[in-house]
Each structure stands twice: as structure tokens, then as C-alpha cells.
Write an enzyme that holds these catalytic residues in place. Sequence first.
Site, short mmCIF file in Angstrom:
data_model
loop_
_atom_site.label_atom_id
_atom_site.label_comp_id
_atom_site.label_asym_id
_atom_site.label_seq_id
_atom_site.Cartn_x
_atom_site.Cartn_y
_atom_site.Cartn_z
N GLY A 35 81.58 69.78 62.15
CA GLY A 35 82.21 70.98 62.71
C GLY A 35 81.84 72.23 61.94
O GLY A 35 80.84 72.23 61.22
N GLY A 40 72.43 76.40 63.39
CA GLY A 40 71.69 75.19 63.02
C GLY A 40 72.14 74.01 63.87
O GLY A 40 71.32 73.32 64.49
N HIS A 41 73.45 73.82 63.94
CA HIS A 41 73.99 72.73 64.78
C HIS A 41 73.58 72.93 66.25
O HIS A 41 73.22 71.99 66.94
CB HIS A 41 75.52 72.71 64.71
CG HIS A 41 76.09 72.49 63.34
ND1 HIS A 41 76.79 73.45 62.65
CD2 HIS A 41 76.07 71.40 62.52
CE1 HIS A 41 77.19 72.97 61.49
NE2 HIS A 41 76.76 71.73 61.38
P1 AMP Z 1 77.02 69.10 58.87
O1 AMP Z 1 78.01 69.57 59.89
O2 AMP Z 1 76.77 70.08 57.78
O3 AMP Z 1 77.27 67.70 58.39
O4 AMP Z 1 75.65 69.04 59.64
C1 AMP Z 1 75.50 68.33 60.83
C2 AMP Z 1 74.04 68.26 61.18
O5 AMP Z 1 73.51 69.56 61.31
C3 AMP Z 1 73.21 67.57 60.08
O6 AMP Z 1 72.23 66.72 60.70
C4 AMP Z 1 72.59 68.72 59.37
O7 AMP Z 1 71.36 68.40 58.74
C5 AMP Z 1 72.35 69.70 60.52
N1 AMP Z 1 72.21 71.06 59.99
C6 AMP Z 1 73.05 71.71 59.14
N2 AMP Z 1 72.55 72.92 58.83
C7 AMP Z 1 71.38 73.03 59.50
C8 AMP Z 1 70.39 74.06 59.60
N3 AMP Z 1 70.50 75.21 58.93
N4 AMP Z 1 69.32 73.84 60.38
C9 AMP Z 1 69.18 72.66 61.06
N5 AMP Z 1 70.08 71.66 61.02
C10 AMP Z 1 71.16 71.84 60.26
#
Ligand code: AMP
Length: 283
Positions: A35, A40-41
Site C-alpha cells: 500500500g 512505481g506501484h
Molecule cells: P512495496 O509496497 O514497497 O512493498 O512495493 C511493492 C512493489 O512495488 C514491489 O515489487 C516493489 O519493488 C515495487 N516498487 C516499489 N517502488 C518502486 C519503484 N520506484 N519503481 C518500480 N517498482 C517499485
Amino acid sequence: MAKRPIIARSVPTLRKALAPFRKKGDRIALVPTMGALHQGHLTLVKEAHKRAERVVVSIFVNPTQFAPHEDFGSYPRTFDSDVKALTEAKVDLVWAPTAAAMYPEGFATRIAPEGAALAGLEDKFRPHFFGGVTTVVSKLFTQVMPDVALFGQKDYQQLRVVTQMAKDLDLPVKVVGVPTVREKDGLALSSRNAYLSLPERTLAPTLARVLKASAVRIKKGEPIEMVLEEGRAEIAQAGFAVDYLEARHAVSLAPIASLKDGPIRLLVAAKLGKTRLIDNIGV
Ligand code: AMP
């Protein structure tokens, strides 16, 4: 107006919601997240739409990947605005299990990844982390049974570990890595960037800048350890406490001494005040 995705909070509700997709023969893509969604997400979601007819986003701040002293309690939780963003992104289903749905009373199984999960990078500073991640991701895979799952290269070691886990456990899912989405000044988008004070935010792009400059120098043939040593010094000089700046084999994450043993990935983790940031780049 876009249709609000179905929100499932228990495994039976999830299965019921997935059944018609399966019956139609639609491919299902899963984007696991914690969340506090950012661009990026949402880029992962966009990639997911290219690979499947149905897109499921999971939102779960997974307690088993946080050590007691880490930021589980303060991790940003923005469920309502996340659902709004996912509605606009045309997501079909939000899988947002409660902690009790994911880890019912008596839960007693944990995956113990090796290989890239013991590379001496994140695992050295967060020994809980990959056991927690692989346990929850394997559960997400068996709950959703996606054809494809998308992960960010931003968490590069995690991407390698999850890819290996899916292979080792014969999980019928294709794990796809998506390039890191960055701010204009190079800072990798992260939910944890919200912790940064204004002065910290201006210093934060140092990580990406040093990675980029180091990659150029290593590609030109400069000695890897010297480039890394200077990079660590520059990051420390900017005010970070450096956990690591390393050059590793891009697949095994084993230490690498020369370009010819390549492909090389540079990976960094450093703390700015209370905020721990990670980033990486290919050489
Ligand atoms: P998180 O919510 O931080 O656990 O991230 C969920 C997914 O989003 C994971 O696969 C992360 O690697 C990806 N993610 C987070 N930040 C980025 C970003 N800046 N660019 C691409 N993917 C991202």
C-alpha cells in the site's frame, strides 16, 4: 467513471471473486504491495494490464518481514486513496487480507530462502526480511494463483529471491521485474520517501547519482573496489550512514571482481536520519 475494484479481505471472499475470471479463461496478473501507493506501484499495474486480462493488487503490510525495532507500526497506511488510485488504474480486485486472514491463530510455517537471500546485502541488515517476504509471497501466489506476478527492480534482491523461490517450488507463475520509477532528480520512488524531512529530501538523490556515476566508471574499466570505496565516501559525506554499496553478479548476487565476470548490478542501502533508503542500477 471507472468501476471500483472488488475488495476482498478473507480467503473465501477472494476465491469467490476470482472464480468468474477463471471460468472465463482470463489470465490473472498479481501486483503485491504494502500500500501507500505511488507511481512505481501504478507502473507495475500498467505492465500487469499488458500481460493479463485481469489485474489483482494485494495490499498487505506484512508483519513477518519487519524486525521488532523496524517501522511496521509507523509504515504509511493510505487505504482509501490507494483504492481510488487503483480504481483509476482499472484494477479488477484488491486483495487486502486482515492479519488474521493471512496468519490465523496457530500459523506455524515459514519459508527459509537461501542463495540470493543470503548474499550479505539486505539480509545482513534485515535478517528477518526474506523469510517474511517469501512466506507471504508464496501465500499470495497460492491464494490468487496468478499467471504472472510483477515486482519492481527497485527491490532488486527481493526480485531475485522471489524469482528463485517460484522456480524452486515449481509455482506456476511467471515472475516479471519492472524497471525502477524515479523522480525527476533521480530519487527512486518509495513509500518510505514520505518519512524524509525537506533537507533530507534534497540530499536523497545522492544515492541514485552515485550509482549512476559509479556504473559509468566501472563500465569504462576503472577498478571496481576503488570506485565503490569513493562512492561510499561520497554518500557518507552527504550525511548518510552507509549500510552497503556493492557490485554483484546481476543474477546470483555473488560478489564480482571484474567486468568480464559480469552482468553487474550495483546495489546501495543507506540511512538518512531515521529513513533507510535502497536503490540499485545495472552496469
Ligand atoms: P512495496 O509496497 O514497497 O512493498 O512495493 C511493492 C512493489 O512495488 C514491489 O515489487 C516493489 O519493488 C515495487 N516498487 C516499489 N517502488 C518502486 C519503484 N520506484 N519503481 C518500480 N517498482 C517499485
